[in-house]
Motif scaffolding. Structure first.
Motif, short mmCIF file in Angstrom:
data_model
loop_
_atom_site.label_atom_id
_atom_site.label_comp_id
_atom_site.label_asym_id
_atom_site.label_seq_id
_atom_site.Cartn_x
_atom_site.Cartn_y
_atom_site.Cartn_z
N PRO A 1 0.83 -1.21 0.00
CA PRO A 1 0.00 0.00 0.00
C PRO A 1 0.87 1.26 0.00
CG PRO A 1 -0.75 -1.57 1.65
CD PRO A 1 0.57 -2.07 1.15
N SER A 2 0.31 2.35 -0.47
CA SER A 2 1.07 3.61 -0.54
C SER A 2 1.48 4.11 0.84
CB SER A 2 0.23 4.68 -1.25
OG SER A 2 -1.01 4.87 -0.57
N SER A 3 0.75 3.67 1.89
CA SER A 3 1.09 4.10 3.25
C SER A 3 2.32 3.39 3.80
CB SER A 3 -0.10 3.84 4.18
OG SER A 3 -0.43 2.45 4.17
N SER A 4 2.74 2.31 3.14
CA SER A 4 3.91 1.56 3.60
C SER A 4 5.19 2.27 3.17
CB SER A 4 3.89 0.14 3.04
OG SER A 4 2.76 -0.57 3.50
N ARG A 5 6.28 2.00 3.90
CA ARG A 5 7.57 2.66 3.62
C ARG A 5 8.65 1.61 3.40
NH1 ARG A 5 11.72 5.60 7.50
NH2 ARG A 5 10.70 4.34 9.10
N LEU A 6 9.36 1.72 2.28
CA LEU A 6 10.47 0.82 2.00
C LEU A 6 11.66 1.24 2.86
CD1 LEU A 6 11.76 -1.46 0.34
CD2 LEU A 6 12.38 0.25 -1.38
N LEU A 7 12.15 0.30 3.67
CA LEU A 7 13.24 0.59 4.60
C LEU A 7 14.60 0.15 4.07
CD1 LEU A 7 11.52 -0.62 7.90
CD2 LEU A 7 11.79 1.75 7.14
N HIS A 8 14.62 -1.01 3.40
CA HIS A 8 15.91 -1.58 3.02
C HIS A 8 15.71 -2.67 1.98
CE1 HIS A 8 20.08 -2.88 3.53
NE2 HIS A 8 19.66 -4.11 3.69
N THR A 9 16.73 -2.91 1.19
CA THR A 9 16.73 -4.02 0.24
C THR A 9 17.98 -4.86 0.50
OG1 THR A 9 15.54 -2.73 -1.44
CG2 THR A 9 16.74 -4.69 -2.18
#
Length: 389
Positions: free
Chosen positions: A97-105
């Motif tokens: 969802p757009s509310s989620s935040r990508l922290l790391h790959t």
């Protein structure tokens, strides 16, 4: 004939659409994170794959609400076709969802302080087949243990390491000779929850403190911050090695060696060596209860032991599971030979004589391995060589 045609073809044309055909596609059978999510403590993905390695897949760590899971494990084909969905064992997922935040790959991730109380999930997929990705919830991030003496100890260690490098850098060509080695008994989970451990050895520790998944995160932080070129572990469980250690120390950057004890405990010794610093020349394993008799140099000692401690020879020694892990290394910058011995000696408080024998056997094996490679010209000789136990 149809199957053979599919195997030889690279694409399938359906009307105006061209679909790529992939035989034996890279498949993520399942993946898990087997430790607690604590601030600044490394989480690591343990992945089971087919026709690829875990390092071939992309693992995205997200904060917030996980994506909705579709009802089909095959997902949306989106212009591609394959002989497998690449996500067996976990259902295909849509975009977060757009509310989620990508922290790391990456395979390893340490949650930041601003993620406390928030849900973490992983989206996993192969770059070639992103539409067949899958996701799993890791859990809410918690604060780690209270900061105190451990942080002071680590700070002093880092300062000492920096001072050592600084003092050597003032001497011509001396800084290149420095490397770090750490020996660490990490307490196998099988021993942490026994009545003796809970009541007598660690009465101050709660059940939560001794939980294997909680301790795994703490051990990961300790090893990462020590950042040794050579890491020797004792009481390393096979699960810890396979599910966590190999992710923290990828094969592309480290040699990883595991030597299980000859017992039902499923733990042993592990050795991790930084490839940038060393080349692994040879590894050996020795079993104390067997090699004590195989070495002619020990015959007089064995004879004396039989006379003094017949009970030990008949009832104790046959059940001892002590293994000795050995590795011959070449220091890349100096060419020097370094031989490492790693073992966990017999624990009993009244067994100093047994530990003395084990140390003597280990020292002889280290010397033999060093001499073998000195003769071959793999490293230096005399004072140019080195050994660590």
């Amino acid at each position: 004939k149809c199957e053979e045609a599919f195997r030889k073809a690279s694409s399938l044309q359906i009307g105006s659409k061209s679909l790529e055909i992939i035989v034996n596609p890279p498949t993520l059978l399942d993946f898990s994170v087997n430790c607690h999510a604590l601030v600044d403590h490394p989480l690591a993905v343990h992945a089971q794959t087919e026709f690829a390695t875990a390092e071939d897949f992309t693992f995205e760590w997200w904060e917030g609400e996980p994506p909705s899971v579709s009802g089909s494990a095959t997902g949306n084909s989106s212009g591609s076709s394959s002989s497998g969905d690449g996500s067996s064992g976990a259902k295909s997922s849509s975009s977060p969802p757009s509310s989620s935040r990508l922290l790391h790959t990456g395979v390893v991730f340490s949650p930041p302080a601003d993620s406390v109380g928030k849900e973490i999930f992983i989206k996993a997929f192969h770059p070639r087949l992103p539409e067949f990705g899958s996701s799993k919830v890791v859990g809410k991030v918690r604060e780690g243990p209270l900061r105190g003496w451990r942080e002071e100890r680590m700070k002093k260690y880092v300062e000492m390491k920096a001072r050592a490098r600084g003092s050597l850098s003032s001497l011509e060509d001396q800084s290149d000779r420095m490397f770090s080695i750490c020996s660490f008994n990490i307490l196998a989970p099988v021993y942490a929850r026994t009545p003796v451990a809970v009541q007598d050895m660690y009465p101050y520790a709660t059940a939560a403190d001794l939980d294997a998944r909680y301790r795994r995160a703490l051990l990961g932080r300790e090893m990462q911050q020590i950042d040794a070129d050579i890491l020797c572990l004792q009481e390393c469980s096979k699960a810890f090695y396979e599910e966590y250690l190999t992710a923290l120390y990828p094969e592309s950057s480290f040699y990883r060696l595991f030597c299980k004890k000859v017992s039902r405990s499923n733990e042993g010794c592990a050795l991790v060596v930084r490839r940038e610093a060393f080349e692994l020349l040879e590894e050996r394993t020795r079993l104390f209860r067997r090699d004590l008799f195989a070495d002619p140099a020990f015959l007089p000692i064995v004879k004396e032991i039989r006379a003094k401690w017949p009970h030990f020879m008949g009832s104790v020694l046959p059940h001892m599971s002590t293994v000795i892990q050995l590795a011959a290394l070449r220091h890349r910058k100096t060419g020097r030979l370094v031989v490492v011995g790693n073992s966990h000696f017999f624990f009993h408080p009244y067994a100093r004589h047994i530990r003395t024998l084990q140390a003597l056997l280990m020292a002889r094996e280290v010397k033999r391995l060093a001499e073998a490679h000195t003769t071959r010209g793999d490293g230096g000789s005399g004072d140019e060589g080195g050994a660590a136990m």
